[in-house]
Design a protein around this motif. Structure first.
Motif, PDB file in Angstrom:
ATOM      1  N   ARG A   1      -3.657  12.772   1.634  1.00 48.17           N
ATOM      2  CA  ARG A   1      -3.943  13.786   0.628  1.00 48.17           C
ATOM      3  C   ARG A   1      -5.379  13.673   0.141  1.00 48.17           C
ATOM      4  O   ARG A   1      -5.904  12.576  -0.048  1.00 48.17           O
ATOM      5  CB  ARG A   1      -3.000  13.654  -0.574  1.00 48.17           C
ATOM      6  CG  ARG A   1      -1.539  13.901  -0.277  1.00 48.17           C
ATOM      7  CD  ARG A   1      -0.753  14.168  -1.563  1.00 48.17           C
ATOM      8  NE  ARG A   1      -1.061  15.488  -2.100  1.00 48.17           N
ATOM      9  CZ  ARG A   1      -1.729  15.704  -3.214  1.00 48.17           C
ATOM     10  NH1 ARG A   1      -2.178  14.697  -3.934  1.00 48.17           N
ATOM     11  NH2 ARG A   1      -1.980  16.931  -3.618  1.00 48.17           N
ATOM     12  N   ARG A   2      -6.030  14.816  -0.080  1.00 46.09           N
ATOM     13  CA  ARG A   2      -7.403  14.816  -0.579  1.00 46.09           C
ATOM     14  C   ARG A   2      -7.437  14.786  -2.095  1.00 46.09           C
ATOM     15  O   ARG A   2      -8.359  14.231  -2.686  1.00 46.09           O
ATOM     16  CB  ARG A   2      -8.146  16.053  -0.066  1.00 46.09           C
ATOM     17  CG  ARG A   2      -8.343  16.065   1.449  1.00 46.09           C
ATOM     18  CD  ARG A   2      -9.224  17.234   1.875  1.00 46.09           C
ATOM     19  NE  ARG A   2      -8.650  18.514   1.486  1.00 46.09           N
ATOM     20  CZ  ARG A   2      -7.767  19.189   2.230  1.00 46.09           C
ATOM     21  NH1 ARG A   2      -7.359  18.686   3.380  1.00 46.09           N
ATOM     22  NH2 ARG A   2      -7.295  20.351   1.829  1.00 46.09           N
ATOM     23  N   ALA A   3      -6.446  15.391  -2.736  1.00 41.87           N
ATOM     24  CA  ALA A   3      -6.402  15.426  -4.196  1.00 41.87           C
ATOM     25  C   ALA A   3      -5.714  14.166  -4.724  1.00 41.87           C
ATOM     26  O   ALA A   3      -5.002  13.474  -3.994  1.00 41.87           O
ATOM     27  CB  ALA A   3      -5.652  16.679  -4.657  1.00 41.87           C
ATOM     28  N   PRO A   4      -5.900  13.855  -6.012  1.00 38.86           N
ATOM     29  CA  PRO A   4      -5.310  12.644  -6.577  1.00 38.86           C
ATOM     30  C   PRO A   4      -3.781  12.652  -6.503  1.00 38.86           C
ATOM     31  O   PRO A   4      -3.138  13.706  -6.614  1.00 38.86           O
ATOM     32  CB  PRO A   4      -5.779  12.666  -8.031  1.00 38.86           C
ATOM     33  CG  PRO A   4      -7.014  13.501  -8.022  1.00 38.86           C
ATOM     34  CD  PRO A   4      -6.781  14.544  -6.974  1.00 38.86           C
ATOM     35  N   THR A   5      -3.214  11.460  -6.331  1.00 42.40           N
ATOM     36  CA  THR A   5      -1.765  11.290  -6.274  1.00 42.40           C
ATOM     37  C   THR A   5      -1.363  10.182  -7.223  1.00 42.40           C
ATOM     38  O   THR A   5      -1.990   9.122  -7.258  1.00 42.40           O
ATOM     39  CB  THR A   5      -1.309  10.926  -4.847  1.00 42.40           C
ATOM     40  OG1 THR A   5      -1.805  11.900  -3.933  1.00 42.40           O
ATOM     41  CG2 THR A   5       0.208  10.877  -4.764  1.00 42.40           C
ATOM     42  N   LEU A   6      -0.303  10.420  -7.990  1.00 40.88           N
ATOM     43  CA  LEU A   6       0.250   9.431  -8.912  1.00 40.88           C
ATOM     44  C   LEU A   6       1.685   9.145  -8.501  1.00 40.88           C
ATOM     45  O   LEU A   6       2.535  10.042  -8.517  1.00 40.88           O
ATOM     46  CB  LEU A   6       0.192   9.958 -10.354  1.00 40.88           C
ATOM     47  CG  LEU A   6       0.830   9.103 -11.448  1.00 40.88           C
ATOM     48  CD1 LEU A   6       0.176   7.719 -11.520  1.00 40.88           C
ATOM     49  CD2 LEU A   6       0.731   9.817 -12.803  1.00 40.88           C
ATOM     50  N   LEU A   7       1.972   7.910  -8.112  1.00 42.00           N
ATOM     51  CA  LEU A   7       3.322   7.474  -7.768  1.00 42.00           C
ATOM     52  C   LEU A   7       3.939   6.779  -8.977  1.00 42.00           C
ATOM     53  O   LEU A   7       3.280   5.959  -9.621  1.00 42.00           O
ATOM     54  CB  LEU A   7       3.301   6.510  -6.586  1.00 42.00           C
ATOM     55  CG  LEU A   7       2.510   6.919  -5.338  1.00 42.00           C
ATOM     56  CD1 LEU A   7       2.591   5.823  -4.274  1.00 42.00           C
ATOM     57  CD2 LEU A   7       3.019   8.233  -4.785  1.00 42.00           C
ATOM     58  N   THR A   8       5.227   7.070  -9.256  1.00 42.25           N
ATOM     59  CA  THR A   8       5.849   6.495 -10.453  1.00 42.25           C
ATOM     60  C   THR A   8       7.171   5.795 -10.115  1.00 42.25           C
ATOM     61  O   THR A   8       8.237   6.200 -10.582  1.00 42.25           O
ATOM     62  CB  THR A   8       6.086   7.586 -11.516  1.00 42.25           C
ATOM     63  OG1 THR A   8       6.956   8.593 -10.977  1.00 42.25           O
ATOM     64  CG2 THR A   8       4.781   8.227 -11.943  1.00 42.25           C
ATOM     65  N   PRO A   9       7.134   4.721  -9.340  1.00 46.25           N
ATOM     66  CA  PRO A   9       8.377   4.041  -8.973  1.00 46.25           C
ATOM     67  C   PRO A   9       8.861   3.070 -10.042  1.00 46.25           C
ATOM     68  O   PRO A   9       8.065   2.525 -10.819  1.00 46.25           O
ATOM     69  CB  PRO A   9       7.966   3.261  -7.711  1.00 46.25           C
ATOM     70  CG  PRO A   9       6.531   2.920  -7.978  1.00 46.25           C
ATOM     71  CD  PRO A   9       5.954   4.119  -8.698  1.00 46.25           C
ATOM     72  N   HIS A  10      10.174   2.828 -10.074  1.00 42.32           N
ATOM     73  CA  HIS A  10      10.690   1.652 -10.772  1.00 42.32           C
ATOM     74  C   HIS A  10      10.715   0.503  -9.770  1.00 42.32           C
ATOM     75  O   HIS A  10      10.325   0.662  -8.599  1.00 42.32           O
ATOM     76  CB  HIS A  10      12.053   1.918 -11.397  1.00 42.32           C
ATOM     77  CG  HIS A  10      13.112   2.406 -10.462  1.00 42.32           C
ATOM     78  ND1 HIS A  10      13.501   1.723  -9.316  1.00 42.32           N
ATOM     79  CD2 HIS A  10      13.911   3.513 -10.500  1.00 42.32           C
ATOM     80  CE1 HIS A  10      14.466   2.364  -8.699  1.00 42.32           C
ATOM     81  NE2 HIS A  10      14.724   3.471  -9.389  1.00 42.32           N
ATOM     82  N   ALA A  11      11.166  -0.660 -10.197  1.00 46.30           N
ATOM     83  CA  ALA A  11      11.064  -1.851  -9.345  1.00 46.30           C
ATOM     84  C   ALA A  11      11.808  -1.689  -8.029  1.00 46.30           C
ATOM     85  O   ALA A  11      11.320  -2.110  -6.970  1.00 46.30           O
ATOM     86  CB  ALA A  11      11.588  -3.074 -10.100  1.00 46.30           C
ATOM     87  N   GLY A  12      12.981  -1.070  -8.049  1.00 42.60           N
ATOM     88  CA  GLY A  12      13.747  -0.885  -6.820  1.00 42.60           C
ATOM     89  C   GLY A  12      13.031   0.029  -5.843  1.00 42.60           C
ATOM     90  O   GLY A  12      12.986  -0.237  -4.635  1.00 42.60           O
ATOM     91  N   GLU A  13      12.465   1.113  -6.364  1.00 45.29           N
ATOM     92  CA  GLU A  13      11.732   2.043  -5.495  1.00 45.29           C
ATOM     93  C   GLU A  13      10.453   1.397  -4.968  1.00 45.29           C
ATOM     94  O   GLU A  13      10.077   1.592  -3.808  1.00 45.29           O
ATOM     95  CB  GLU A  13      11.418   3.320  -6.272  1.00 45.29           C
ATOM     96  CG  GLU A  13      12.666   4.145  -6.585  1.00 45.29           C
ATOM     97  CD  GLU A  13      12.463   5.145  -7.699  1.00 45.29           C
ATOM     98  OE1 GLU A  13      13.276   6.085  -7.798  1.00 45.29           O
ATOM     99  OE2 GLU A  13      11.500   4.998  -8.490  1.00 45.29           O
ATOM    100  N   ALA A  14       9.786   0.624  -5.809  1.00 45.99           N
ATOM    101  CA  ALA A  14       8.585  -0.075  -5.364  1.00 45.99           C
ATOM    102  C   ALA A  14       8.917  -1.067  -4.263  1.00 45.99           C
ATOM    103  O   ALA A  14       8.174  -1.204  -3.277  1.00 45.99           O
ATOM    104  CB  ALA A  14       7.926  -0.800  -6.540  1.00 45.99           C
ATOM    105  N   ALA A  15      10.040  -1.759  -4.409  1.00 43.39           N
ATOM    106  CA  ALA A  15      10.451  -2.713  -3.383  1.00 43.39           C
ATOM    107  C   ALA A  15      10.694  -2.016  -2.055  1.00 43.39           C
ATOM    108  O   ALA A  15      10.299  -2.516  -0.987  1.00 43.39           O
ATOM    109  CB  ALA A  15      11.716  -3.446  -3.844  1.00 43.39           C
ATOM    110  N   ALA A  16      11.324  -0.844  -2.098  1.00 44.93           N
ATOM    111  CA  ALA A  16      11.567  -0.095  -0.865  1.00 44.93           C
ATOM    112  C   ALA A  16      10.258   0.360  -0.233  1.00 44.93           C
ATOM    113  O   ALA A  16      10.088   0.306   0.994  1.00 44.93           O
ATOM    114  CB  ALA A  16      12.464   1.113  -1.156  1.00 44.93           C
TER     115      ALA A  16
END
Length: 481
Positions: A343-358
């Protein structure tokens, strides 16, 4: 703003101060601040029982000199030495001269000395320590009964740079830290072990410390970042946020994400998805569409993922847009690393711990134990800004210190709370904040709203959304005290 510095930076700053001042000045300043805080906690110093748990090196020296000050004011001070042969010589002499008692950790009376104390000072390991407490130290810490526990600079057993805890560690009621905050005092699990943190000025200037590793926004910082409409503003100039969320199975996720977005500062909210009827019934001001995101109309930012299910097609359209995008929940599961990185535009990911682990391919426990490293690695790997939700929410990007959110309450661990946060942060993106600021301000307001809504009792996600205007008004008040 609270700024935290690595052990290496603090050590370098201390050397600068020592080079321009008399020998021992830093330790005396630290000891004076530590003694003052202990006296405040005791209330009445004369006759109080104070036990110092003393390791080797300067950390133990700080405790010994502070104990000497308390002993001169009439406290009964005992020092339990874990390494008698390596105890700080000057501090030990000062304590003895003030009438303090010195006990070896291996003596039979050592545990009794700890158990009878009204205040225990943890001077076992300094900020350079690694790993959990050794067996003899853990035994003495376990002997503490009803005493107030004060940690010197950092609770022993907590990693100063990361907040990680590997093994036994001291749980302090108060931590008196010197010169600068350390990341481990702001980031869980270390933050939980630190208790209330008091910063003592020992003469370190920001210029002595170099680059900060972590920072925590405060009211004034958030106030400066809040988007405020001007006289020429209309709903489009204020920003329009698009929400792609919800499904037939999870229509509530769409409603909650829209609720957060409507209270997040943007001028309008466009909703795209199958939960349009539920959204419009609850929020008639929403601009709804059941077609593809590309046909919904102009937006300044997208939020995609809450309750999305398996709708990869809509996700793909959003990722292809040349505006900032916040990805949450199902969107994190469906989006590939390459899709995000390209992606060229900014991206913000908002995981909790389980999603981050995956996303990282590790166990959830690994993320929870090493939150700082997990957030940084996600930001590096995906080329995005990452808001890692949890007991301490972290916002990491490729540049600048990691932001640590100081607000929140355990009652926010409730279904739909993250959907509200996604909408709120996405709206801030649309209003013009960059991804790092949008994530940080969104987390700050969301945490405060959780506190306001719960007041120590269970709370639902819709209650959190409804509390956002109140906390916005509080943070944005120019006359606040």
């Amino acid at each position: 703003m609270r700024t935290a510095y690595s052990v290496e930076s603090v050590r370098a700053g201390e050397r600068v101060v020592m080079d321009r001042g008399p020998e021992g000045v830093l330790m005396q300043r630290a000891a004076a601040g530590l003694a003052a805080e202990c006296a405040r906690l005791l209330g009445k110093v004369y006759g109080a029982r104070v036990t110092l748990l003393v390791g080797s090196g300067d950390n133990g020296g700080d405790a010994l000199y502070a104990g000497a000050r308390l002993a001169r004011r009439g406290a009964g001070v005992s020092a339990v030495l874990l390494a008698p042969e390596r105890a700080h010589t000057g501090g030990l002499a000062a304590l003895r001269a003030a009438g303090g008692l010195v006990v070896g950790a291996d003596e039979a009376r050592a545990e009794g000395v700890v158990a009878r104390a009204g205040l225990v000072v943890d001077g076992i390991v300094g900020i350079g320590g690694r790993g959990g407490l050794r067996e003899d130290a853990a035994r003495l810490v376990a002997a503490v009964r009803d005493a107030v526990v004060v940690a010197v600079d950092l609770p022993s057993g907590v990693d100063a740079d990361t907040g990680e805890v590997h093994g036994d560690a001291v749980r302090a009621d108060v931590t008196v830290t010197f010169g600068a905050y350390k990341p481990g005092l702001l980031i869980d699990p270390g933050r939980e072990y630190a208790g209330v943190v008091r910063l003592v000025d020992i003469g370190l200037a920001p210029a002595d410390l170099g680059r900060a590793e972590a920072e925590a926004l405060q009211f004034a910082d958030v106030e400066r970042l809040l988007p405020v409409p001007g006289g020429e503003s209309d709903k489009y100039r204020r920003g329009v946020v698009g929400i792609v969320a919800g499904s037939e199975r999870y229509p509530g996720a769409a409603v909650l994400a829209v609720a957060g977005a409507l209270r997040g500062g943007a001028g309008a909210v466009r909703y795209v998805g199958p939960a349009a009827d539920a959204v419009i019934a609850r929020f008639p001001e929403t601009l709804v569409s059941t077609g593809p995101p590309s046909k919904a109309g102009r937006v300044q930012a997208w939020v995609v993922g809450p309750g999305l299910g398996e709708d990869a097609e809509r996700l793909g359209e959003v990722l292809a847009a040349d505006v900032p995008v916040l990805i949450d929940a199902d969107g994190l599961r469906l989006a590939g690393e390459r899709d995000v990185r390209e992606r060229r535009a900014p991206t913000l990911l908002t995981p909790h711990a389980g999603e981050a682990a995956a996303l990282l391919g590790v166990a959830r426990e690994e993320v929870e134990a090493g939150r700082l490293s997990a957030a940084r690695e996600l930001a590096r790997r995906y080329g995005a800004t990452v808001l890692l939700k949890g007991s301490t929410t972290l916002v990491a990007s490729g540049e600048g210190p990691v932001r640590v959110n100081p607000t929140g309450t355990p009652w926010l661990a409730t279904a739909g709370s993250g959907d509200v946060l996604s909408g709120l942060a996405g709206s801030l993106l649309a209003a013009g904040l960059d991804a790092r600021d949008a994530g940080s301000v969104g987390a700050y307001l969301h945490g405060l709203a959780g506190r306001y809504a719960s007041e120590g009792a269970p709370v639902g996600a819709h209650d959190v959304a409804n509390a956002i205007p109140a906390v916005w008004r509080e943070v944005g008040r120019p006359d606040r005290g």
